[in-house]
Design an enzyme around this catalytic site. Structure first.
Site, PDB file in Angstrom:
ATOM      1  N   SER A 193       1.850  -9.728  -1.139  1.00 16.19           N
ATOM      2  CA  SER A 193       1.452  -8.326  -0.964  1.00 16.19           C
ATOM      3  C   SER A 193       1.792  -7.753   0.402  1.00 16.19           C
ATOM      4  CB  SER A 193      -0.048  -8.167  -1.233  1.00 16.19           C
ATOM      5  OG  SER A 193      -0.807  -9.028  -0.409  1.00 16.19           O
ATOM      6  N   LYS A 252       0.808  -1.226   0.000  1.00 14.67           N
ATOM      7  CA  LYS A 252       0.000   0.000   0.000  1.00 14.67           C
ATOM      8  C   LYS A 252       0.838   1.272   0.000  1.00 14.67           C
ATOM      9  CE  LYS A 252      -4.434  -1.574   1.696  1.00 14.67           C
ATOM     10  NZ  LYS A 252      -4.230  -2.988   2.104  1.00 14.67           N
ATOM     11  N   GLU A 278      -9.847   7.122   3.280  1.00 13.20           N
ATOM     12  CA  GLU A 278     -10.801   6.201   3.882  1.00 13.20           C
ATOM     13  C   GLU A 278     -10.014   4.978   4.342  1.00 13.20           C
ATOM     14  OE1 GLU A 278      -9.952   6.143   0.777  1.00 13.20           O
ATOM     15  OE2 GLU A 278      -9.552   3.992   0.545  1.00 13.20           O
TER      16      GLU A 278
END
Ligand SMILES: *Cc1c(COP(=O)(O)O)cnc(C)c1O
Length: 386
Positions: A371, A90, A112
């Site tokens: 990930s 991320k 968010e």
């Protein structure tokens, strides 16, 4: 951007921007600025500086010899997004968007968050870039993820509870978009996945494409050939689109997205509009977005990025599901055999690779996009196994 994208912001019939005119104006300006900076040498110099010095890129493409032997068949490589600062992919997108925000003169960043991971990544980068940071989070999610709320506060962010609707991610997105319309002059909305109205899916893909830019170079160095398959888990689709991007025009490479069997958006979704864009979406009998549930909080989203919707419908990528039992087994096996504890999200990709590898030969190669790391999930897995 894919070559068959006829209209800007569209991937086949998917994507677009279905928002009120006030918001459309803000998004059009954002798109202009993104296009202006994304290929600018100074911008990219700064981006690569922070990716190297702060995120820790490039991260390795690790040959997982022991798991390859255990499974039999293909050679398995792991793209190590788990080694990034903050423990997942991320941060790639967050650093890219925050540099854009700075160029656009924003003093305040909003985002968010559902489970809190994107909120933590955003709060981290805001601390480093000295930006005011406010994170919208559903009241229900705040209760369930109190440690991530504390992390964000520790990093200097303000967490704003959203109790409208069901007090979940969807409601937090709505509030963040409202905030953006009110405050666009000094505020940048940093969206966390390859979803939302144009230009967000293209922008998030652009910043996550570093994953496959590196992995392609690395596999060519190590094996002298392209992989036979690239496997990634799919929530909103950002790590997967980043892991696929530089292989989309290489037809010999199978692209495989893996979803939880309890949130099978791509496997069972139908075309629909949520959060201002068109994608495959899971609907209930009344035609409303269906509540999903996944043991991996990051995969718990009823929609999916527009480009994945298109890759699915056009047949360029394959999407499949795995069960919770398979995910838990993969989580434990990778830990025990390779000494790498994967995020529960990433364990979905590992679980499918375990099924694919034995069907291939010893000279074939697969890349699993790892990930994120599993430290955040250890307590939950402990409770599930008890
Ligand atoms: C958030 C998250 C995901 C899911 O998001 P995508 O946008 O689909 O990549 C997957 N893995 C990890 C580790 C995450 O934190």
């Amino acid at each position: 951007m894919s070559h068959d994208q006829l209209q800007e912001g569209y991937f086949g019939e998917f994507g677009g921007s279905f928002v009120p005119p006030e918001l459309q104006e803000v998004l059009s300006y954002l798109n202009e600025q993104f296009k202006k900076y994304k290929d600018e040498p100074e911008f990219n110099k700064e981006l690569h500086y922070y990716l190297r010095e702060y995120v820790g890129r490039e991260n390795p493409l690790t040959y997982a010899q022991r798991i390859s032997e255990a499974w039999g068949g293909a050679k398995v490589y792991l793209k190590r997004e788990d080694l990034n600062h903050t423990g997942a992919h991320k941060i790639n997108n967050v650093v890219g968007q925050i540099l854009l925000a700075k160029r656009m003169g924003a003093k305040r960043v909003i985002a968010e968050t559902g489970a809190g991971q994107h909120g933590v990544a955003t709060a981290t980068a805001c601390a480093m870039f000295n930006m005011d940071c406010e994170i919208y989070m559903g009241a229900e999610d705040i209760r369930r993820q109190s440690l991530n709320v504390f992390r964000m506060e520790l990093l200097g962010a303000k967490v704003i509870p959203v109790s409208k609707g069901q007090g979940r991610l969807k409601d937090a997105v709505d509030e963040a978009l409202n905030d953006l319309v009110q405050n666009y002059k000094n505020t940048f909305y940093l969206l966390g996945s390859a979803v939302g109205p144009h230009p967000f899916p293209s922008m998030v893909k652009h910043f996550q494409s570093i994953i496959s830019e590196e992995s392609k170079r690395q596999i060519l160095e190590k094996e002298g050939r392209l992989p036979d398959a690239v496997i990634a888990c799919v929530g909103g689709g950002s790590n997967a689109i980043g892991a696929f991007a530089h292989y989309i025009d290489e037809p010999s490479v199978r692209l495989i997205g893996v979803e939880p069997d309890q949130a099978p958006t791509l496997t069972e979704g139908v075309p629909g509009i949520i959060h201002g864009f068109k994608c495959l979406v899971l609907l209930d009998e009344e035609g409303n977005p269906k509540p999903t549930y996944s043991i991996a909080a990051g995969l718990d989203y009823p929609g999916i990025g527009p480009e994945h919707s298109h890759l699915k419908v056009s047949g360029r990528a394959e999407y499949t599901t795995v069960s919770n039992e398979e995910v838990l087994a993969a989580f434990q096996e990778l830990s025990r055999v390779e000494g790498i504890i994967p995020a529960l999200e990433s364990a979905h990709a590992v679980a499918f690779a375990k099924k694919l590898a034995p069907t291939l030969t010893n000279d074939q190669v697969i890349i699993i996009n790892l990930s994120g790391r599993g430290d955040k999930d250890v307590e939950q897995v402990f409770d599930m196994l008890k």
